[in-house]
Enzyme design. Structure first.
Site, PDB file in Angstrom:
ATOM      1  N   LYS A 197      -9.938  -1.280  -2.092  1.00 42.85           N
ATOM      2  CA  LYS A 197      -8.914  -0.224  -2.085  1.00 42.85           C
ATOM      3  C   LYS A 197      -8.471   0.019  -3.520  1.00 42.85           C
ATOM      4  O   LYS A 197      -7.995  -0.899  -4.196  1.00 42.85           O
ATOM      5  CB  LYS A 197      -7.717  -0.650  -1.224  1.00 42.85           C
ATOM      6  N   ASP A 250       0.702   4.132  -5.502  1.00 43.27           N
ATOM      7  CA  ASP A 250       1.033   4.513  -4.125  1.00 43.27           C
ATOM      8  C   ASP A 250       2.505   4.867  -4.023  1.00 43.27           C
ATOM      9  O   ASP A 250       3.367   3.992  -3.931  1.00 43.27           O
ATOM     10  CB  ASP A 250       0.696   3.355  -3.168  1.00 43.27           C
ATOM     11  N   LYS A 295       7.850   6.563  -0.266  1.00 37.58           N
ATOM     12  CA  LYS A 295       8.492   5.251  -0.218  1.00 37.58           C
ATOM     13  C   LYS A 295       9.846   5.313  -0.899  1.00 37.58           C
ATOM     14  O   LYS A 295      10.028   6.089  -1.842  1.00 37.58           O
ATOM     15  CB  LYS A 295       7.648   4.231  -1.022  1.00 37.58           C
ATOM     16  N   ASP A 330      -1.731  -1.329  -6.333  1.00 37.94           N
ATOM     17  CA  ASP A 330      -2.391  -0.958  -5.075  1.00 37.94           C
ATOM     18  C   ASP A 330      -3.893  -0.697  -5.245  1.00 37.94           C
ATOM     19  O   ASP A 330      -4.567  -0.261  -4.323  1.00 37.94           O
ATOM     20  CB  ASP A 330      -1.672   0.267  -4.479  1.00 37.94           C
ATOM     21  N   ASP A 342       1.676   7.306   4.048  1.00 39.41           N
ATOM     22  CA  ASP A 342       1.770   6.030   3.336  1.00 39.41           C
ATOM     23  C   ASP A 342       0.780   4.997   3.896  1.00 39.41           C
ATOM     24  O   ASP A 342       0.577   3.949   3.299  1.00 39.41           O
ATOM     25  CB  ASP A 342       3.206   5.506   3.425  1.00 39.41           C
ATOM     26  N   GLU A 384      -2.330   5.082   3.625  1.00 39.46           N
ATOM     27  CA  GLU A 384      -3.430   5.767   2.950  1.00 39.46           C
ATOM     28  C   GLU A 384      -4.604   4.843   2.651  1.00 39.46           C
ATOM     29  O   GLU A 384      -5.742   5.304   2.540  1.00 39.46           O
ATOM     30  CB  GLU A 384      -2.925   6.390   1.634  1.00 39.46           C
ATOM     31  N   ARG A 399      -6.184   2.608   4.426  1.00 41.91           N
ATOM     32  CA  ARG A 399      -7.221   2.581   5.474  1.00 41.91           C
ATOM     33  C   ARG A 399      -8.046   3.858   5.456  1.00 41.91           C
ATOM     34  O   ARG A 399      -9.202   3.840   5.861  1.00 41.91           O
ATOM     35  CB  ARG A 399      -6.558   2.328   6.838  1.00 41.91           C
TER      36      ARG A 399
END
Ligand code: BES
Ligand code: MN
Ligand code: ZN
Length: 490
Positions: free
Chosen positions: A243, A248, A255, A266, A325, A327, A329
């Protein structure tokens, strides 16, 4: 920057010399393994001593000789001891460890070196920052030549961890998907590296990467790199998917500020898979490994994806995005599907800072392992034990799968809260499993251990490079297994 580490057969004129101690019997004092190096001869010479009547020289030994506890002398103890002594001597120019009375194996040298060097790791962009004083560490052993290969191996692993940390620690102003792809090229110089730009990603149908990336003015990238050192093409093709969200914000499902503060981390999964590939290449492991880094910046904007959008992942699965959020996956699903459908992977391992729920369950030092294969689980658990990067197996509870059912698409990207099943890390893993096509697959949720809130043994505050040591160790073990198989066959 890391200090240089060398082996020697005798104690050099180092600023600080450490001698190991072991716990004594019962409540007794520890035993010192070796003779304190009181270099009287050198002192007499330096002080131009004559030995005349009444001449007094102080032997300045107290703060130059440190007695270092080494516990049971095993890898975990040496890793901890290495980090402690390197931190203690960080203001010195050089440090020597007189370990001639310890029995070091390649594995205990690796652990010791991890403590010494990774515990000394630092990252700063301050131009005024003083260079670190501790630039040289010497490990004194009885037979330096016997550990030469072990030292080279340790340095390859440690350098890879440090480069993963550098990538994670770089602030998000510099760090964006294009930057990450360029860094990957530099890190993986000499290997086969392909970078897909946003136009290619759209053409080829990497719908998750495109959707997550479209809110940012800084376009997404997918890095694909591989190394194949298999002997006679025998052995598995391992695909590592990371990933790579370079920042993020949550996107439109934004967030709160506090949750965003560390979100430059991230891309820790992408950093880990790229750095692992570097280590595999440097160690010339007889395996085939492909690393896929799915890089995008998750931003809210007029061009961002919206909650309620339906996207098409690589290979055609449709997904209703109910929370932008979730994101990670989405970008990973494309990479995993590509590993299945195009790369014909024998084993897929994805690595991701995927869910905030994971460190709630396991804390900051243990990653969650989800896998559809018990053998793979055992292998990874063994590698975790040896590498010191801990993980704990979590369930892929099949009856939670219904939380991912959507009316408008094949899947939804977050578990349906109305079902009150919870288990956010599990539903995230179940989502990824849909894309593995039934292949042997493992998912490492590293949301906890990818980042350290402070200095802690071999970890320093910030990005930890978690995953590099674990995966490299696992691939070493796989190589040894295929070598045994080859030997039996011939
Ligand atoms: N990158 C985060 C997960 C994360 C949280 C990593 C804390 C490291 C530390 C991920 O993209 C995320 O936002 N996950 C959501 C999922 C939710 C919307 C279903 C989360 O965990 O809250
Ligand atoms: Mn997120
Ligand atoms: Zn994320």
């Amino acid at each position: 920057m890391l200090p240089a580490l060398a082996l020697a057969g005798a104690v050099p004129g180092a600023a600080v010399v450490a001698l190991p101690t072991r716990p004594g019997d019962g409540d007794g004092p520890p035993r010192v393994l070796g003779q304190p190096p009181v270099e009287v001869a050198a002192l007499l010479e330096r002080e131009k001593a004559k030995g005349e009547a009444g001449e007094i020289l102080t032997v300045p030994v107290e703060d130059r000789v440190l007695l270092l506890g080494t516990g049971d002398g095993g890898p975990a103890a040496l890793r901890k001891a290495g980090a402690a002594i390197a931190r203690r001597a960080k203001q010195q120019e050089s440090l020597a460890l007189d370990l001639r009375r310890l029995t070091l194996t390649d594995d205990s040298l690796l652990a010791l070196a991890e403590g010494l060097l990774l515990g000394s790791y630092g990252f700063t962009l301050k131009p005024s920052a003083e260079p670190r004083p501790l630039t040289r560490i010497t490990v004194v052993v009885a037979k330096p030549d016997a550990l030469k290969a072990g030292l080279d191996r340790a340095l390859a692993v440690i350098r890879a961890v440090a480069s993963a940390r550098d990538l994670v620690n770089t602030p998000p102003l510099q760090k964006n998907p294009v930057w990450l792809a360029a860094q990957a090229r530099t890190l993986l110089k000499g290997l086969d590296v392909t970078v897909r730009d946003d136009a290619q990603l759209r053409d080829e149908g990497w719908g998750g990467v495109v959707a997550v990336g479209m809110g940012s003015s800084r376009p997404p990238r997918v890095v694909e790199a591989s190394v194949d050192n298999r002997v006679g093409g025998v052995g598995p093709h391992v695909v590592l998917v990371g990933k790579g969200i370079t920042f993020d914000t949550g996107g439109i499902s934004i967030k709160p500020n506090d949750s965003m503060l560390t979100m430059k981390m991230d891309m820790g999964g992408a950093a880990a898979v790229l750095a692992t590939l570097r280590a595999v290449a440097d160690l010339k492991l007889p395996v085939k490994v492909t690393a896929i880094a799915c890089a995008a910046e998750n931003m809210p904007s007029g061009s961002a994806q919206r909650p309620g959008d339906v996207i098409t992942q690589y290979g055609g699965t449709t997904v209703e995005v109910l929370n932008t959020d979730a994101e990670g996956r989405l970008v990973l699903a494309d990479g995993i599907a590509y590993a299945d459908q195009v790369l014909d992977a024998d084993v897929i391992v994805d690595v991701a800072t995927l869910t905030g729920a994971m460190p709630v369950a396991l804390g900051k030092k243990i990653a969650g392992l989800f896998t559809n294969d018990d053998t793979l689980s055992g292998q990874l658990e063994k590698a975790a034990e040896a590498s010191g990067e801990r993980l704990w197996r979590m369930p892929l509870t099949p009856d939670y799968r219904r939380a991912l059912e959507s009316e408008t698409a094949d899947l939804r990207n977050i578990g349906d809260a109305r079902l009150k099943l919870n288990g956010g890390s599990i539903t995230a893993a179940l989502f990824l499993q849909e894309f593995a096509g039934g292949r042997r697959w493992a998912h490492l949720d590293i949301a906890g251990p990818a980042w350290s809130g402070g200095d802690d043994e071999e970890l320093t505050k910030g990005g930890t490079g978690y995953g590099v040591r674990l995966l490299t160790r696992w691939l070493e073990q796989l190589s040894a297994t295929s070598a045994r198989k080859r030997a039996r066959a011939s």
